[in-house]
Write a protein that holds these residues in place. Structure first.
Motif, PDB file in Angstrom:
ATOM      1  N   LEU A 167       0.821  -1.206   0.000  1.00  0.00           N
ATOM      2  CA  LEU A 167       0.000   0.000   0.000  1.00  0.00           C
ATOM      3  C   LEU A 167       0.860   1.263   0.000  1.00  0.00           C
ATOM      4  CD1 LEU A 167      -2.644  -1.064   2.670  1.00  0.00           C
ATOM      5  CD2 LEU A 167      -2.876  -1.162   0.195  1.00  0.00           C
ATOM      6  N   ASP A 168       0.404   2.264  -0.751  1.00  0.00           N
ATOM      7  CA  ASP A 168       1.185   3.491  -0.843  1.00  0.00           C
ATOM      8  C   ASP A 168       0.249   4.685  -1.017  1.00  0.00           C
ATOM      9  OD1 ASP A 168       3.263   5.492  -2.050  1.00  0.00           O
ATOM     10  OD2 ASP A 168       4.466   3.802  -1.393  1.00  0.00           O
ATOM     11  N   ILE A 169       0.649   5.628  -1.866  1.00  0.00           N
ATOM     12  CA  ILE A 169      -0.033   6.915  -1.991  1.00  0.00           C
ATOM     13  C   ILE A 169      -1.507   6.780  -2.351  1.00  0.00           C
ATOM     14  CG2 ILE A 169       0.809   7.128  -4.365  1.00  0.00           C
ATOM     15  CD1 ILE A 169       0.766  10.119  -4.069  1.00  0.00           C
ATOM     16  N   GLU A 170      -1.876   5.782  -3.160  1.00  0.00           N
ATOM     17  CA  GLU A 170      -3.276   5.625  -3.567  1.00  0.00           C
ATOM     18  C   GLU A 170      -4.185   5.344  -2.379  1.00  0.00           C
ATOM     19  OE1 GLU A 170      -0.814   3.881  -7.061  1.00  0.00           O
ATOM     20  OE2 GLU A 170      -0.734   3.873  -4.875  1.00  0.00           O
ATOM     21  N   PHE A 171      -3.695   4.537  -1.464  1.00  0.00           N
ATOM     22  CA  PHE A 171      -4.497   4.202  -0.290  1.00  0.00           C
ATOM     23  C   PHE A 171      -4.807   5.454   0.530  1.00  0.00           C
ATOM     24  CE2 PHE A 171      -4.724   3.007   4.226  1.00  0.00           C
ATOM     25  CZ  PHE A 171      -5.802   2.147   4.203  1.00  0.00           C
ATOM     26  N   TRP A 172      -3.802   6.293   0.712  1.00  0.00           N
ATOM     27  CA  TRP A 172      -4.010   7.517   1.504  1.00  0.00           C
ATOM     28  C   TRP A 172      -4.881   8.516   0.749  1.00  0.00           C
ATOM     29  CZ3 TRP A 172      -3.188   6.052   6.023  1.00  0.00           C
ATOM     30  CH2 TRP A 172      -2.157   5.141   6.305  1.00  0.00           C
ATOM     31  N   ALA A 173      -4.779   8.517  -0.568  1.00  0.00           N
ATOM     32  CA  ALA A 173      -5.644   9.395  -1.364  1.00  0.00           C
ATOM     33  C   ALA A 173      -7.103   8.961  -1.234  1.00  0.00           C
ATOM     34  CB  ALA A 173      -5.205   9.366  -2.825  1.00  0.00           C
ATOM     35  N   ILE A 174      -7.343   7.659  -1.261  1.00  0.00           N
ATOM     36  CA  ILE A 174      -8.703   7.150  -1.090  1.00  0.00           C
ATOM     37  C   ILE A 174      -9.239   7.519   0.291  1.00  0.00           C
ATOM     38  CG2 ILE A 174     -10.075   5.031  -0.835  1.00  0.00           C
ATOM     39  CD1 ILE A 174      -8.383   3.823  -3.090  1.00  0.00           C
ATOM     40  N   LYS A 175      -8.398   7.416   1.277  1.00  0.00           N
ATOM     41  CA  LYS A 175      -8.805   7.767   2.640  1.00  0.00           C
ATOM     42  C   LYS A 175      -9.211   9.238   2.726  1.00  0.00           C
ATOM     43  CE  LYS A 175      -7.339   6.671   7.356  1.00  0.00           C
ATOM     44  NZ  LYS A 175      -6.251   6.091   8.178  1.00  0.00           N
ATOM     45  N   LEU A 176      -8.429  10.106   2.085  1.00  0.00           N
ATOM     46  CA  LEU A 176      -8.752  11.533   2.075  1.00  0.00           C
ATOM     47  C   LEU A 176     -10.014  11.807   1.261  1.00  0.00           C
ATOM     48  CD1 LEU A 176      -5.168  13.032   1.598  1.00  0.00           C
ATOM     49  CD2 LEU A 176      -6.642  13.326   3.615  1.00  0.00           C
ATOM     50  N   ASP A 206       5.706  -9.605   0.972  1.00  0.00           N
ATOM     51  CA  ASP A 206       5.044 -10.259   2.099  1.00  0.00           C
ATOM     52  C   ASP A 206       4.060  -9.280   2.715  1.00  0.00           C
ATOM     53  OD1 ASP A 206       5.316 -10.565   5.374  1.00  0.00           O
ATOM     54  OD2 ASP A 206       5.033 -12.454   4.335  1.00  0.00           O
ATOM     55  N   ILE A 207       2.859  -9.743   3.014  1.00  0.00           N
ATOM     56  CA  ILE A 207       1.798  -8.859   3.486  1.00  0.00           C
ATOM     57  C   ILE A 207       2.204  -8.104   4.742  1.00  0.00           C
ATOM     58  CG2 ILE A 207      -0.547  -8.795   4.433  1.00  0.00           C
ATOM     59  CD1 ILE A 207      -1.217 -11.119   2.560  1.00  0.00           C
ATOM     60  N   ASN A 208       2.806  -8.792   5.695  1.00  0.00           N
ATOM     61  CA  ASN A 208       3.125  -8.156   6.969  1.00  0.00           C
ATOM     62  C   ASN A 208       4.448  -7.390   6.947  1.00  0.00           C
ATOM     63  OD1 ASN A 208       0.801  -9.195   8.310  1.00  0.00           O
ATOM     64  ND2 ASN A 208       1.816 -11.173   8.474  1.00  0.00           N
ATOM     65  N   LYS A 209       5.370  -7.830   6.121  1.00  0.00           N
ATOM     66  CA  LYS A 209       6.701  -7.232   6.128  1.00  0.00           C
ATOM     67  C   LYS A 209       6.949  -6.324   4.931  1.00  0.00           C
ATOM     68  CE  LYS A 209       7.992  -9.455   9.837  1.00  0.00           C
ATOM     69  NZ  LYS A 209       8.361  -8.801  11.092  1.00  0.00           N
ATOM     70  N   ASN A 210       5.947  -6.132   4.098  1.00  0.00           N
ATOM     71  CA  ASN A 210       6.094  -5.385   2.856  1.00  0.00           C
ATOM     72  C   ASN A 210       7.128  -6.058   1.962  1.00  0.00           C
ATOM     73  OD1 ASN A 210       4.074  -3.603   3.452  1.00  0.00           O
ATOM     74  ND2 ASN A 210       5.418  -1.998   4.172  1.00  0.00           N
ATOM     75  N   ILE A 211       7.994  -5.269   1.307  1.00  0.00           N
ATOM     76  CA  ILE A 211       8.963  -5.871   0.394  1.00  0.00           C
ATOM     77  C   ILE A 211      10.091  -6.486   1.215  1.00  0.00           C
ATOM     78  CG2 ILE A 211      10.593  -5.441  -1.481  1.00  0.00           C
ATOM     79  CD1 ILE A 211       8.807  -3.170  -2.372  1.00  0.00           C
TER      80      ILE A 211
END
Length: 284
Positions: free
Chosen positions: A67-76, A163-168
Motif C-alpha cells: 500500500l502506498d499513496i493511492e491508499f491515503w488518497a482514497i482515505k482523504l 510479504d503482506i506483513n513485512k512489505n517488500i
C-alpha cells in the motif's frame, strides 16, 4: 477537476492512455512519476494532495502493492465525500490493495481485460466494475510491429518478493529463496529446456536500481548482461523467450506473441497471470 494518483508502472501505463491527460492534475511517486515525466507531465507537490482532493470533482487512482499513496488518497477522498475511480492493472492481492477494509474501496473499479473483470466481479460483488479496452496495450502492439525482431536473448524480467506483513522483503528466512537464489536456480535449470538462445538479458524491476541487479548476476557475467534499454518492447523484440514470475512485462510479452516462462522454484508460488500456454521452469 480530476486528480490522478499513482505510484506503480502498471497503473501509470494504463491510466496514461485511458484518461485525458490534458484535463487532469497528477500526484505521483516513482516509478510512475518518471513514466509521466517522459510524457511531459509533472507531478504536483504531494504536500498539497489533501487540499486538492477537497476541491476536486473526483479522483482516479491506481493500486500499489504494498500500500502506498493511492491508499491515503482514497482515505482523504472518503473524508471529503469525493467520487473514487480505481484502475486494477494486475491479477493478485486484490483485497490487500485496499487493506481488506470495505470502507476503503472506491466507488468504481476499472479493469482492462476480461480475466481481471471476472475476478474483480467475484471479489467485489458490492462494487461497480467496468471493463475497458487496454489502450496502452493496443499502442504497444502497433509500435511492436515497427521494431526489428531477433532471438538473441532469454529476457529475464526482474521482480520483487512481497510479504503482506513485512512489505517488500528479500530474505531467505521468509521464503527459503531470495531474488539471487531464484536467478541462480533459473540459470541452472534453464539448460534442460530446448531454447536456442544462451545469452540472458536481465531487465531490472522499475522499483530497483542497477546495483541490485549487478549483485544478482555477478556469478554469471559471461552469459548475462543488464538491459540499459528503457523501452520494454525493444527488449522483448530481441528475445526468444521472456521469463519471470507474475510480472506485467510477461503478460505484455505474451500479448505480443512471445513465449513466456514462469520460473519460481517448484512449490514456491504458482503463476497468477492469465496465460493459458505459459511454460514452467520446473514441473508443477
Amino acid at each position: 477537476m480530476k486528480l490522478i494518483i499513482c505510484r506503480d508502472m502498471g497503473s501509470a501505463s494504463v491510466i496514461s492512455e485511458n484518461e485525458n491527460n490534458k484535463t487532469c492534475l497528477y500526484f505521483l511517486k516513482n516509478p510512475a512519476k518518471n513514466f509521466f515525466k517522459k510524457k511531459g507531465i509533472v507531478s504536483q507537490n504531494l504536500r498539497s494532495l489533501e487540499k486538492n482532493i477537497e476541491s476536486c470533482d473526483y479522483i482516479i487512482t491506481g493500486t500499489s502493492w504494498p500500500l502506498d499513496i493511492e491508499f491515503w488518497a482514497i482515505k482523504l477522498a472518503k473524508k471529503y465525500n469525493k467520487k473514487i475511480i480505481t484502475y486494477l492493472d494486475h491479477w493478485v492481492n486484490y483485497e490487500e490493495r485496499f487493506n481488506k477494509k470495505k470502507e476503503m474501496f472506491p466507488d468504481i473499479i476499472i479493469t482492462t481485460d476480461s480475466f481481471a473483470f471476472k475476478l474483480a466481479k467475484k471479489k467485489f460483488s458490492f462494487l461497480k466494475i467496468i471493463l475497458k479496452k487496454n489502450l496502452y496495450l493496443e499502442k504497444l502492439k502497433k509500435k511492436y510491429k515497427t521494431i526489428k525482431k531477433e532471438k538473441k536473448y532469454i529476457l529475464y524480467v526482474d521482480n520483487h518478493l512481497v510479504d503482506i506483513n513485512k512489505n517488500i522483503v528479500n530474505k531467505k528466512r521468509y521464503f527459503n529463496h531470495n531474488e539471487k537464489s531464484i536467478f541462480e536456480n533459473f540459470v541452472t535449470k534453464i539448460q534442460s529446456h530446448n531454447i536456442k538462445s544462451k545469452k540472458i538479458l536481465f531487465r531490472t524491476h522499475p522499483k530497483k536500481n542497477i546495483k541490485n541487479s549487478l549483485n544478482i548476476i555477478k556469478k554469471y557475467k559471461l552469459i548475462c548482461s543488464i538491459s540499459k534499454n528503457e523501452d520494454l518492447i525493444k527488449d522483448i523484440a530481441k528475445s526468444e523467450i521472456v521469463v519471470g514470475w507474475n510480472s506485467m512485462a510477461m503478460y505484455i510479452a505474451h500479448k505480443l506473441g512471445k513465449k513466456v516462462m514462469h520460473i519460481l522454484p517448484k512449490g514456491f508460488k504458482d503463476n497468477n497471470l492469465p496465460i493459458k500456454d505459459i511454460k514452467y521452469l520446473e514441473k508443477k
